[in-house]
Design a protein around this motif. Structure first.
Motif, PDB file in Angstrom:
ATOM      1  N   LEU A 142      60.386  31.430  20.760  1.00 50.47           N
ATOM      2  CA  LEU A 142      60.406  31.312  19.365  1.00 50.47           C
ATOM      3  C   LEU A 142      59.658  29.936  18.808  1.00 50.47           C
ATOM      4  CD1 LEU A 142      62.546  31.915  16.970  1.00 50.47           C
ATOM      5  CD2 LEU A 142      64.126  30.252  17.542  1.00 50.47           C
ATOM      6  N   HIS A 143      58.773  30.078  17.814  1.00 48.67           N
ATOM      7  CA  HIS A 143      57.949  29.033  17.330  1.00 48.67           C
ATOM      8  C   HIS A 143      58.016  28.966  15.895  1.00 48.67           C
ATOM      9  CE1 HIS A 143      55.566  32.688  17.775  1.00 48.67           C
ATOM     10  NE2 HIS A 143      54.815  32.217  16.740  1.00 48.67           N
ATOM     11  N   ARG A 144      57.521  27.911  15.216  1.00 46.85           N
ATOM     12  CA  ARG A 144      57.721  27.557  13.826  1.00 46.85           C
ATOM     13  C   ARG A 144      56.609  26.434  13.509  1.00 46.85           C
ATOM     14  NH1 ARG A 144      62.856  23.596  13.695  1.00 46.85           N
ATOM     15  NH2 ARG A 144      61.965  21.830  14.626  1.00 46.85           N
ATOM     16  N   VAL A 145      56.258  26.311  12.097  1.00 46.59           N
ATOM     17  CA  VAL A 145      55.237  25.406  11.708  1.00 46.59           C
ATOM     18  C   VAL A 145      56.024  24.281  10.746  1.00 46.59           C
ATOM     19  CG1 VAL A 145      52.974  24.991  10.501  1.00 46.59           C
ATOM     20  CG2 VAL A 145      53.368  26.980  12.328  1.00 46.59           C
ATOM     21  N   VAL A 146      55.817  23.154  11.013  1.00 49.87           N
ATOM     22  CA  VAL A 146      56.106  22.179  10.392  1.00 49.87           C
ATOM     23  C   VAL A 146      55.013  21.592   9.691  1.00 49.87           C
ATOM     24  CG1 VAL A 146      58.416  21.583  11.128  1.00 49.87           C
ATOM     25  CG2 VAL A 146      56.268  20.307  12.030  1.00 49.87           C
ATOM     26  N   VAL A 147      54.998  20.796   8.490  1.00 47.40           N
ATOM     27  CA  VAL A 147      53.897  20.169   7.801  1.00 47.40           C
ATOM     28  C   VAL A 147      54.063  18.572   7.933  1.00 47.40           C
ATOM     29  CG1 VAL A 147      53.476  22.250   6.523  1.00 47.40           C
ATOM     30  CG2 VAL A 147      54.861  20.322   5.400  1.00 47.40           C
ATOM     31  N   ASN A 148      53.322  17.985   7.185  1.00 46.55           N
ATOM     32  CA  ASN A 148      53.256  16.469   7.237  1.00 46.55           C
ATOM     33  C   ASN A 148      52.777  16.026   5.832  1.00 46.55           C
ATOM     34  OD1 ASN A 148      50.225  15.427   7.211  1.00 46.55           O
ATOM     35  ND2 ASN A 148      50.224  17.211   8.319  1.00 46.55           N
ATOM     36  N   LYS A 149      52.913  14.825   5.752  1.00 46.33           N
ATOM     37  CA  LYS A 149      52.616  14.005   4.273  1.00 46.33           C
ATOM     38  C   LYS A 149      51.263  14.153   3.897  1.00 46.33           C
ATOM     39  CE  LYS A 149      56.295  10.828   3.830  1.00 46.33           C
ATOM     40  NZ  LYS A 149      56.794   9.659   4.098  1.00 46.33           N
ATOM     41  N   GLU A 150      50.119  14.014   4.990  1.00 44.46           N
ATOM     42  CA  GLU A 150      48.982  13.527   4.562  1.00 44.46           C
ATOM     43  C   GLU A 150      47.963  14.696   4.633  1.00 44.46           C
ATOM     44  OE1 GLU A 150      49.136  10.318   6.991  1.00 44.46           O
ATOM     45  OE2 GLU A 150      50.698   9.796   5.595  1.00 44.46           O
ATOM     46  N   LYS A 151      48.038  15.335   5.913  1.00 45.52           N
ATOM     47  CA  LYS A 151      46.647  16.073   6.407  1.00 45.52           C
ATOM     48  C   LYS A 151      46.964  17.623   6.036  1.00 45.52           C
ATOM     49  CE  LYS A 151      45.137  12.730   9.436  1.00 45.52           C
ATOM     50  NZ  LYS A 151      45.418  12.319  10.878  1.00 45.52           N
ATOM     51  N   PRO A 152      46.015  18.460   5.446  1.00 45.76           N
ATOM     52  CA  PRO A 152      46.263  19.795   5.484  1.00 45.76           C
ATOM     53  C   PRO A 152      45.949  20.557   7.070  1.00 45.76           C
ATOM     54  CG  PRO A 152      44.118  19.261   4.155  1.00 45.76           C
ATOM     55  CD  PRO A 152      44.754  18.096   4.857  1.00 45.76           C
ATOM     56  N   ARG A 153      46.675  21.460   7.148  1.00 46.91           N
ATOM     57  CA  ARG A 153      46.536  21.941   8.497  1.00 46.91           C
ATOM     58  C   ARG A 153      45.953  23.412   8.531  1.00 46.91           C
ATOM     59  NH1 ARG A 153      49.846  24.918  12.476  1.00 46.91           N
ATOM     60  NH2 ARG A 153      49.111  24.452  14.432  1.00 46.91           N
ATOM     61  N   LEU A 154      44.934  23.786   9.191  1.00 44.65           N
ATOM     62  CA  LEU A 154      44.438  25.047   9.018  1.00 44.65           C
ATOM     63  C   LEU A 154      44.458  25.865  10.453  1.00 44.65           C
ATOM     64  CD1 LEU A 154      41.836  26.442   6.679  1.00 44.65           C
ATOM     65  CD2 LEU A 154      41.438  26.661   8.971  1.00 44.65           C
ATOM     66  N   THR A 155      44.911  27.137  10.459  1.00 45.42           N
ATOM     67  CA  THR A 155      44.626  27.545  11.700  1.00 45.42           C
ATOM     68  C   THR A 155      43.993  29.165  11.480  1.00 45.42           C
ATOM     69  OG1 THR A 155      47.172  28.432  11.535  1.00 45.42           O
ATOM     70  CG2 THR A 155      47.034  26.568  12.816  1.00 45.42           C
ATOM     71  N   ILE A 156      43.670  29.708  12.529  1.00 49.69           N
ATOM     72  CA  ILE A 156      43.251  30.891  12.603  1.00 49.69           C
ATOM     73  C   ILE A 156      43.740  31.419  13.700  1.00 49.69           C
ATOM     74  CG2 ILE A 156      41.132  32.504  12.680  1.00 49.69           C
ATOM     75  CD1 ILE A 156      39.328  30.026  11.767  1.00 49.69           C
ATOM     76  N   SER A 157      44.723  32.524  13.331  1.00 49.50           N
ATOM     77  CA  SER A 157      45.402  33.310  14.458  1.00 49.50           C
ATOM     78  C   SER A 157      44.564  34.617  14.799  1.00 49.50           C
ATOM     79  CB  SER A 157      46.802  33.360  14.180  1.00 49.50           C
ATOM     80  OG  SER A 157      47.414  32.096  13.882  1.00 49.50           O
ATOM     81  N   THR A 158      44.821  34.996  15.935  1.00 49.67           N
ATOM     82  CA  THR A 158      44.304  36.415  16.194  1.00 49.67           C
ATOM     83  C   THR A 158      45.561  37.025  16.843  1.00 49.67           C
ATOM     84  OG1 THR A 158      42.006  35.797  16.413  1.00 49.67           O
ATOM     85  CG2 THR A 158      42.599  37.969  17.358  1.00 49.67           C
ATOM     86  N   PHE A 159      46.081  37.947  15.978  1.00 45.22           N
ATOM     87  CA  PHE A 159      47.132  38.690  16.815  1.00 45.22           C
ATOM     88  C   PHE A 159      46.961  39.930  17.212  1.00 45.22           C
ATOM     89  CE2 PHE A 159      48.614  36.071  13.157  1.00 45.22           C
ATOM     90  CZ  PHE A 159      49.696  35.574  13.724  1.00 45.22           C
ATOM     91  N   LEU A 160      47.015  40.052  18.688  1.00 40.79           N
ATOM     92  CA  LEU A 160      46.484  41.420  19.268  1.00 40.79           C
ATOM     93  C   LEU A 160      47.765  42.331  19.379  1.00 40.79           C
ATOM     94  CD1 LEU A 160      43.833  42.528  20.610  1.00 40.79           C
ATOM     95  CD2 LEU A 160      44.982  42.342  22.628  1.00 40.79           C
ATOM     96  N   ALA A 161      47.291  43.462  18.840  1.00 44.42           N
ATOM     97  CA  ALA A 161      48.669  44.514  18.783  1.00 44.42           C
ATOM     98  C   ALA A 161      48.284  45.830  19.510  1.00 44.42           C
ATOM     99  CB  ALA A 161      48.883  45.092  17.122  1.00 44.42           C
ATOM    100  N   VAL A 162      49.127  46.298  20.311  1.00 42.46           N
ATOM    101  CA  VAL A 162      48.793  47.239  21.382  1.00 42.46           C
ATOM    102  C   VAL A 162      48.784  48.777  20.140  1.00 42.46           C
ATOM    103  CG1 VAL A 162      50.283  46.457  23.137  1.00 42.46           C
ATOM    104  CG2 VAL A 162      51.383  47.777  21.540  1.00 42.46           C
ATOM    105  N   ASP A 163      48.211  49.879  20.775  1.00 43.63           N
ATOM    106  CA  ASP A 163      48.270  50.985  19.947  1.00 43.63           C
ATOM    107  C   ASP A 163      49.666  51.259  19.440  1.00 43.63           C
ATOM    108  OD1 ASP A 163      45.848  50.919  21.336  1.00 43.63           O
ATOM    109  OD2 ASP A 163      45.960  52.773  22.175  1.00 43.63           O
ATOM    110  N   PHE A 164      49.587  51.798  18.140  1.00 50.29           N
ATOM    111  CA  PHE A 164      50.990  51.884  17.331  1.00 50.29           C
ATOM    112  C   PHE A 164      51.930  52.878  17.865  1.00 50.29           C
ATOM    113  CE2 PHE A 164      48.166  50.137  14.390  1.00 50.29           C
ATOM    114  CZ  PHE A 164      48.869  48.679  14.113  1.00 50.29           C
ATOM    115  N   HIS A 165      51.247  54.153  18.564  1.00 50.94           N
ATOM    116  CA  HIS A 165      52.053  55.088  18.992  1.00 50.94           C
ATOM    117  C   HIS A 165      52.213  55.347  20.225  1.00 50.94           C
ATOM    118  CE1 HIS A 165      51.208  56.604  14.816  1.00 50.94           C
ATOM    119  NE2 HIS A 165      49.944  56.237  14.841  1.00 50.94           N
ATOM    120  N   LYS A 166      51.889  54.657  21.171  1.00 50.12           N
ATOM    121  CA  LYS A 166      52.022  54.697  22.428  1.00 50.12           C
ATOM    122  C   LYS A 166      53.600  54.076  22.851  1.00 50.12           C
ATOM    123  CE  LYS A 166      48.332  56.220  24.020  1.00 50.12           C
ATOM    124  NZ  LYS A 166      47.158  55.539  24.024  1.00 50.12           N
TER     125      LYS A 166
END
Ligand SMILES: O=C(O)CCC(=O)C(=O)O
Ligand SMILES: [Fe+2]
Length: 436
Positions: free
Chosen positions: A353-377
């Motif tokens: 389980l994970h989540r994201v919390v923010v802060n008062k001053e700095k913008p946070r930027l992330t680039i996530s790559t979600f790898l998904a398995v074949d949908f029908h297998k």
């Protein structure tokens, strides 16, 4: 997070006109029932999301609200963002107690001819996936400059005026794709038991195994009059997609070795993998813990790699049940096991389980790559992972089913921190997860 398309990879290119591509994408999206792969919208909640992300509704966009607050044009955070007391994070973005257990693993031996180093690497990966479920990946060969360029372009995108960003969105006007996030997405309600708008904005691209990605259309909508910016944005994200798919496939090979299973069983799930590239911008908030950057959730796919800027905020709930922030490691991808991999490994590798919390001053930027398995297998653990001591934990399911009917069922019954995988557990006493 993001949306997945069941369109075959070849469908991402080759449409002559923008309208043609648009039509095709909308049709493709309508044609699948995957919805938003990561967002869990209770039924009836969609309307609220659509209203909240109305182009007129600047006060429902976290970036806009953050700006207005900074400029003194707004006195307080609108109620729609305020997380009910009982669902709020208590640990601030810079609470790193527990972070010392998250290993940093150099995967460069995967590209070299040193079998001993490879063996150690594979053992390290297995240990991390069995214990923390999260690790930092370095030595991945992803060009450092490209990481920086992608982040810089992300910042440029999120710095555009809201009206312009919304033009690059699939959630508005005639281009509405129900419940899906593609292109720019204004602040949504995500993983909603908390029932508040999350403090973020996003941008989603869908890519295939060959590294192709559907960026041109969005760039054209975002920067119709700035060809240079458009081209540069597209170039960077196309390159990013190629490299991130390569890193993901390398990681997949290492995971197979770490599980010590016949690679054939695993390969079938990765013949047509989809990668969802998702940029998330988390603006600063005056009282950071009264809002939530991203509500607690488990990722659904095989695994995720996250490129973070220098601002922490990603928190995981460790084995002890305590939440803590992960310290970003420069140049590293933060890797996390997701649900499908947990099922494929018969529970040996754990999705946390994970989540994201923010802060008062700095913008946070992330680039996530979600790898998904074949949908029908049909997702089943490798036979080597099931024996008397390790009985099979999950029933067979497809990823498509996981994101559609199983997800809907889970939404109706899941608690704040519930795990959707429990709804396919074989020995679950929960009647909603049986006899399906
Ligand atoms: O932005 C982050 O740090 C994590 C994002 C995430 O967990 C997700 O989008 O699923
Ligand atoms: Fe996640």
């Amino acid at each position: 997070m993001a949306t997945l398309s069941v369109e075959p990879p070849s469908s991402m290119g080759g449409y002559g006109t923008r309208e043609g591509l648009l039509e095709k994408q909308v049709a493709g999206a309508r044609g699948n029932d995957l919805g938003d792969a990561m967002s869990v919208l209770p039924r009836g909640e969609l309307k609220r999301v659509e209203q909240a992300s109305d182009p007129e509704g600047h006060l429902a966009n976290a970036a806009e609200v953050s700006r207005l607050l900074r400029e003194g044009q707004l006195k307080e955070v609108p109620q729609a963002f305020i997380v009910p007391e009982e669902s709020r994070a208590k640990e601030a973005y810079n609470d790193f107690s527990g972070d010392q257990d998250i290993p940093t693993i150099d995967i460069s031996p995967a590209f070299a001819n040193d079998s001993e180093a490879q063996e150690h690497l594979v053992e390290d990966i297995a240990r991390a996936c069995e214990s923390t479920g999260f690790l930092h990946v370095v030595g991945h060969g992803f060009p450092e400059q490209l990481m920086k360029d992608a982040q810089a372009h992300g910042e440029k995108l999120f710095a555009l005026p809201l009206d312009q960003k919304l033009k690059g969105s699939f959630a508005h006007g005639n281009k509405l794709v129900k419940g899906q996030r593609r292109g720019y997405s204004s602040t949504p309600t995500l993983f909603t038991p908390a029932r508040a708008l999350v403090w973020q904005e996003g941008f989603t691209l869908i890519g295939d195994r060959s590294g192709q990605v559907d960026v041109d259309l969005y760039a054209e909508m975002l920067w119709p009059h700035d060809e240079k910016q458009r081209q540069s944005f597209c170039e960077v994200y196309k390159e990013y997609a190629g490299h991130s798919m390569r890193v993901c496939l390398t990681l997949k090979d290492l995971l197979v070795k770490a599980l010590k299973v016949d690679s054939k069983h695993f390969e079938q799930y990765f013949e047509q993998p989809t990668q969802v590239l998702h940029l998330t911008g988390y603006p600063p908030a005056p009282n950071p813990l009264e809002v939530m950057g991203l509500n607690p959730h488990y990722d659904h796919g095989a695994f995720t790699i996250i490129l973070q800027n220098e601002v922490p905020g990603l928190q995981i709930r460790g084995k002890s049940g305590k939440w803590f922030s992960i310290r970003p490691v420069p140049g590293a991808f933060c890797f996390t096991v997701a649900d499908t991999l947990q099922a494929l490994s018969n529970g040996r590798f754990k999705s946390y389980l994970h989540r994201v919390v923010v802060n008062k001053e700095k913008p946070r930027l992330t680039i996530s790559t979600f790898l998904a398995v074949d949908f029908h297998k049909v997702i089943e653990p490798a036979p080597e992972l099931v024996d008397d001591k390790h009985p099979r934990l999950y029933r067979s399911f497809t990823y498509r089913e996981y994101l559609s009917s199983i997800r809907l069922k889970a939404i109706d019954h899941m608690s704040d921190s519930g795990h959707m995988l429990d709804f396919v557990k074989l020995d679950s006493p929960d009647p909603t997860s049986r006899n399906q």
